[in-house]
Design an enzyme around this catalytic site. Structure first.
Site, mmCIF file in Angstrom:
data_model
loop_
_atom_site.group_PDB
_atom_site.id
_atom_site.type_symbol
_atom_site.label_atom_id
_atom_site.label_comp_id
_atom_site.label_asym_id
_atom_site.label_seq_id
_atom_site.Cartn_x
_atom_site.Cartn_y
_atom_site.Cartn_z
ATOM 1 C CG HIS A 8 91.515 -143.521 -130.974
ATOM 2 N ND1 HIS A 8 92.285 -144.536 -131.483
ATOM 3 C CD2 HIS A 8 90.864 -142.974 -132.026
ATOM 4 C CE1 HIS A 8 92.122 -144.585 -132.790
ATOM 5 N NE2 HIS A 8 91.259 -143.646 -133.152
HETATM 6 C C1 UD1 Z 1 90.024 -138.960 -134.982
HETATM 7 C C2 UD1 Z 1 89.354 -139.739 -136.128
HETATM 8 C C3 UD1 Z 1 89.756 -141.209 -136.027
HETATM 9 C C4 UD1 Z 1 91.271 -141.357 -136.008
HETATM 10 C C5 UD1 Z 1 91.808 -140.521 -134.853
HETATM 11 C C6 UD1 Z 1 93.313 -140.582 -134.759
HETATM 12 C C7 UD1 Z 1 87.167 -138.999 -136.938
HETATM 13 C C8 UD1 Z 1 85.717 -139.316 -136.918
HETATM 14 N N1 UD1 Z 1 87.912 -139.690 -136.035
HETATM 15 O O1 UD1 Z 1 89.487 -139.447 -133.769
HETATM 16 O O2 UD1 Z 1 89.262 -141.887 -137.161
HETATM 17 O O3 UD1 Z 1 91.600 -142.709 -135.839
HETATM 18 O O4 UD1 Z 1 91.407 -139.153 -135.049
HETATM 19 O O5 UD1 Z 1 93.745 -140.055 -133.522
HETATM 20 O O6 UD1 Z 1 87.596 -138.187 -137.698
HETATM 21 N N2 UD1 Z 1 91.887 -133.488 -128.735
HETATM 22 C C9 UD1 Z 1 92.946 -132.866 -128.106
HETATM 23 N N3 UD1 Z 1 93.955 -132.373 -128.888
HETATM 24 C C10 UD1 Z 1 93.933 -132.471 -130.224
HETATM 25 C C11 UD1 Z 1 92.859 -133.126 -130.855
HETATM 26 C C12 UD1 Z 1 91.853 -133.637 -130.100
HETATM 27 O O7 UD1 Z 1 92.975 -132.732 -126.905
HETATM 28 O O8 UD1 Z 1 94.881 -132.003 -130.890
HETATM 29 C C13 UD1 Z 1 90.792 -134.064 -127.926
HETATM 30 C C14 UD1 Z 1 89.559 -133.205 -127.970
HETATM 31 O O9 UD1 Z 1 89.057 -133.137 -126.698
HETATM 32 C C15 UD1 Z 1 88.604 -133.985 -128.855
HETATM 33 C C16 UD1 Z 1 89.061 -135.411 -128.696
HETATM 34 O O10 UD1 Z 1 90.459 -135.337 -128.445
HETATM 35 O O11 UD1 Z 1 87.280 -133.811 -128.491
HETATM 36 C C17 UD1 Z 1 88.812 -136.265 -129.908
HETATM 37 O O12 UD1 Z 1 89.314 -135.655 -131.112
HETATM 38 P P1 UD1 Z 1 88.558 -135.883 -132.518
HETATM 39 O O13 UD1 Z 1 89.339 -135.231 -133.590
HETATM 40 O O14 UD1 Z 1 87.129 -135.527 -132.383
HETATM 41 O O15 UD1 Z 1 88.544 -137.440 -132.734
HETATM 42 P P2 UD1 Z 1 89.613 -138.591 -132.424
HETATM 43 O O16 UD1 Z 1 89.061 -139.419 -131.335
HETATM 44 O O17 UD1 Z 1 90.998 -138.085 -132.261
#
Ligand code: UD1
Length: 356
Positions: A200
């Protein structure tokens, strides 16, 4: 003592579970749980609360996804209202995600004391969004709880006073040791010999060329051994938007993100794990399962020196060489790590009770 504990993402839920369990034993501690909503859906959030018996958050800021600035700023605005209303003695943030940065900054501006759990880890790679979060949160925290001794050196190098640093062990490992037996008993998702894959990191999946390189490596590995890939939502979106075709990889099974117990069960029964996660490097070490970390650096070097972790970047030759050795039975073994004994939460609470 009135604490606000902040969570936002999957790894935060895992870490806070054992801390909340411990604080609930102390009648003189009021622990208010705030969920920022950074991760919000059933598979990324709700299932963790259920399986790890984390009480429902007292407050959910409902922030959701967005750019880093958007996410951080929205959390700060909402969290400030919570702090002004509740006026806690201490705010606890865990790990290195945007939720931790946003809430620590907000508390700092209101002169509220901050404890950072999992302080001092450094990849020394400032292009990683989490590294910026780590450095800033540590600078503004009053209590820095570290998981490994090297973290102290990192903090001293950044002029942090040693009186603020406490070596307590690892909450993620507390939670793992607490749930390991239960996880081992649930129905297995994959059978036979297989590897588990998670990806990820923006540096691996957001760029078409790196993701394509990684998928090339995965293609070669799955021709030797089955791979189970619980796909992270951001990675799924990227694979779709770059139009990569994964269907011809017959030995690769892609599934939705798994719950905590299912994921641990899958790891425990696997031959090895391929990942770019932080926490999984620690969990595989304690479970004595070989872990190939598809990154150029790690903020958790102890998992390489005392654990089962191999840091490979995305170098195909190196990765396939290690996979061969693992399949032949020549993998690294876990040699034990100080204080990764399931008692980190107990130590943290006893330190805080002395202070407040
Ligand atoms: C975040 C953390 C990362 C951690 C990871 C664990 C930061 C900068 N990054 O990254 O350090 O290792 O979490 O998973 O804080 N989404 C969903 N459902 C959800 C949440 C997210 O579909 O419940 C999708 C959304 O489209 C979103 C993408 O996942 O844009 C990424 O989510 P985001 O919280 O921005 O960062 P992670 O890549 O999960």
């Amino acid at each position: 003592m009135k604490i606000i504990s902040v969570v936002g993402t999957r790894p935060n839920f895992v870490k806070i579970a054992s801390f909340i369990k411990e604080t609930s034993k102390h009648k003189d501690i009021q622990n208010i749980l705030v969920h920022t909503g950074q991760h919000y859906d059933e598979k990324m959030s709700n299932s963790f609360f259920r399986e790890l018996s984390i009480p429902q958050p007292d407050i959910n800021l409902g922030i959701g996804s967005g750019s880093h600035a958007e996410q951080t700023a929205k959390i700060m605005i909402e969290f400030e209202k919570v702090l002004l209303k509740e006026v806690p003695d201490l705010v606890i943030v865990v790990g290195d995600v945007n939720s931790a940065l946003a809430c620590a900054l907000t508390a700092s501006k209101l002169n509220i004391k901050i404890a950072h759990i999992e302080a001092g880890l450094r990849s020394l790679d400032r292009s990683m969004p989490e590294e910026t979060n780590r450095v800033i949160v540590d600078q503004i925290s009053d209590y820095l709880f570290i998981t490994e001794r090297d973290a102290e050196k990192n903090l001293l190098n950044e002029s942090i006073n040693s009186s603020k640093i406490f070596f307590v062990g690892n909450l993620m490992i507390d939670t793992l040791l607490m749930h390991k037996e239960k996880a081992s008993k649930i129905k297995q998702i994959a059978s036979g010999d297989y590897a588990v894959l998670t990806l990820h990191r923006p540096s691996n999946v957001d760029n078409k060329e790196s993701l394509s390189n990684l998928l090339g490596i995965i293609r070669s590995i799955q021709s030797r051994t089955k791979i189970l890939w619980p796909i992270h939502p951001r990675t799924k979106k990227k694979v779709e938007s770059f139009n990569f075709n994964l269907k011809e990889m017959e030995n690769l099974t892609i599934v939705e993100p798994l719950g905590y117990l299912e994921f641990m069960n899958a790891v425990m029964n696997s031959k090895f794990v391929l990942t770019d996660s932080g926490g999984i490097q620690e969990e595989t070490t304690v479970l004595n399962i070989p872990c190939i970390t598809l990154r150029e650096n790690t903020e958790r070097p102890i998992t390489c020196t005392r654990g089962t972790n191999y840091l490979t970047g995305i170098n195909k030759k190196v990765i396939l060489g290690i996979v061969n050795e693992i399949i032949k039975g020549n993998a690294k073994e876990y040699q034990g790590i100080d204080l990764w004994d399931g008692k980190a939460a107990e130590r943290i609470v006893s330190i805080l009770k002395n202070e407040f």
